[in-house]
Design an enzyme around this catalytic site. Sequence first.
Site, short mmCIF file in Angstrom:
data_model
loop_
_atom_site.label_atom_id
_atom_site.label_comp_id
_atom_site.label_asym_id
_atom_site.label_seq_id
_atom_site.Cartn_x
_atom_site.Cartn_y
_atom_site.Cartn_z
N LYS A 1 35.28 72.37 -13.50
CA LYS A 1 36.21 73.37 -13.26
C LYS A 1 37.41 73.71 -14.03
CE LYS A 1 38.69 73.11 -9.61
NZ LYS A 1 39.47 72.82 -8.25
N LYS B 1 40.89 64.08 -6.08
CA LYS B 1 42.29 64.21 -6.43
C LYS B 1 42.85 62.74 -6.32
CE LYS B 1 43.80 68.95 -5.92
NZ LYS B 1 44.48 69.68 -5.56
N LYS C 1 44.55 73.35 -13.47
CA LYS C 1 45.87 73.36 -14.06
C LYS C 1 46.17 71.92 -14.34
CE LYS C 1 47.27 75.18 -9.65
NZ LYS C 1 48.01 75.91 -9.01
P1 TYM Z 1 45.15 76.26 -5.38
O1 TYM Z 1 46.56 76.73 -5.74
O2 TYM Z 1 44.40 75.14 -6.14
O3 TYM Z 1 44.04 77.69 -6.05
C1 TYM Z 1 44.56 78.92 -5.65
C2 TYM Z 1 43.43 79.62 -5.67
O4 TYM Z 1 42.75 79.88 -6.94
C3 TYM Z 1 41.30 79.23 -6.90
N1 TYM Z 1 40.73 78.82 -7.78
C4 TYM Z 1 39.68 78.93 -8.51
N2 TYM Z 1 39.05 80.11 -8.30
C5 TYM Z 1 37.93 79.92 -9.30
N3 TYM Z 1 37.65 79.20 -10.27
C6 TYM Z 1 38.49 78.06 -10.57
N4 TYM Z 1 38.32 77.32 -11.64
C7 TYM Z 1 39.61 78.01 -9.80
N5 TYM Z 1 40.65 77.25 -9.52
C8 TYM Z 1 41.32 77.67 -8.52
C9 TYM Z 1 41.24 78.45 -5.31
O5 TYM Z 1 40.29 78.34 -4.69
C10 TYM Z 1 42.40 79.15 -4.60
O6 TYM Z 1 41.68 80.12 -3.79
N6 TYM Z 1 44.66 74.74 -0.70
C11 TYM Z 1 44.69 75.62 -1.70
C12 TYM Z 1 45.94 76.61 -1.18
C13 TYM Z 1 46.05 77.14 0.28
C14 TYM Z 1 45.62 77.72 0.84
C15 TYM Z 1 46.07 78.10 2.15
C16 TYM Z 1 44.37 79.00 0.55
C17 TYM Z 1 47.18 76.34 0.97
N7 TYM Z 1 46.98 77.10 2.16
C18 TYM Z 1 45.56 78.86 3.01
C19 TYM Z 1 43.92 79.81 1.55
C20 TYM Z 1 44.42 79.55 2.94
C21 TYM Z 1 44.99 75.54 -3.00
O7 TYM Z 1 45.23 74.54 -3.43
O8 TYM Z 1 44.70 76.38 -4.03
#
Ligand code: TYM
Length: 333
Positions: A198, A114, A201
Amino acid sequence: MVKKIFSGVQPTGNLHLGNYLGAIKNFVELSNDQTSECVFCVVDLHAITVRQDPKELQNNIRETVATFVASGIDPKKSIIFNQSRVSAHSEAAWILGCSAPMGWLNRMTQFKEKAGKDKEKASIGLYSYPVLMAADILLYDTTHVPVGDDQKQHLELCRDIAQKFNNDYGLTDFLKVPEPLIQKQFSRIMSLKDGLKKMSKSEISDLSRINLTDDKSQIVNKIKKAKTDPLPMPSNFGELEKRPEARNLLGIYASVTNSNLEDLIKEFSGKNFSQFKESLSQVLVDKISPISLEIKKLLNDKKYLDEILLDGYEKANKIASKKIENIREIVGF
Ligand code: TYM
């Protein structure tokens, strides 16, 4: 034993099929399981680690709640709230950050991706983001964390931080070490434009992903334009492994329909991609369109969405305040 589930999603707009198949679909199943207590967090503190437009952020917070509910999470059964409202998250992140060594954070690949080439310009928040994520999870004595594959390293770090804090303060089981729940298959949905990247967004081209707010014609168009290779559909696993786009599209089909990949390979073996894409579009439209319509409907009822967030805040705050109170005592405040 009751499973305590916690997970988070960033309110940065464009929630997509990867978020749905990698995480939200799993949230829905867990939330319907009688033996689980679920907390789903809209992680707005995480979102501002990169610049956000304040008005848009507010809309995106509501849209994330709407997506949870439209996907099938019942706000009466699960806690849905936004992170910034429960101040214990920021406080715990600071305290845990004083236990977590920089060397551990330096290994985080998502920061490197990132921050890109100019990491001197990346915010400190982006760097320490996994510590905030650990705080999120540990405040709720979470036992299981459902996430997509890209969060695996952050979860390992969370486990290490919990153990380090317990050790630093001579405790055995104060911070609970959580288990990741990452699906064996389809936990990484790839871009429709590049089977090795991957689905994300932040990808500039909207054609690279199916957004959960896309309508029928957008879904059909994106699948039509999805990258493939010139060969007919693969006939066995070995072949599939070497063809990332075919693998991704068949994986999406299998995940959306809850079907077995091997059966699907047999069904489409030797057919043209165009035939397969027609079927894929159909199953995606059947799955995503009702969610997309429901999101739009819910977004017209801001009052309802705000009530969900208020109710969720009260419940989450109760749990997190107790834990942070104990943490404060332990460190000597
Ligand atoms: P975020 O907002 O980027 O994504 C949310 C969830 O979607 C999953 N994900 C995917 N899974 C499969 N294929 C993909 N292409 C894909 N893109 C996104 C992510 O793995 C995630 O589960 N850091 C985390 C948010 C967070 C969090 C937490 C998660 C903050 N605190 C505590 C669990 C527990 C994040 O940025 O997810």
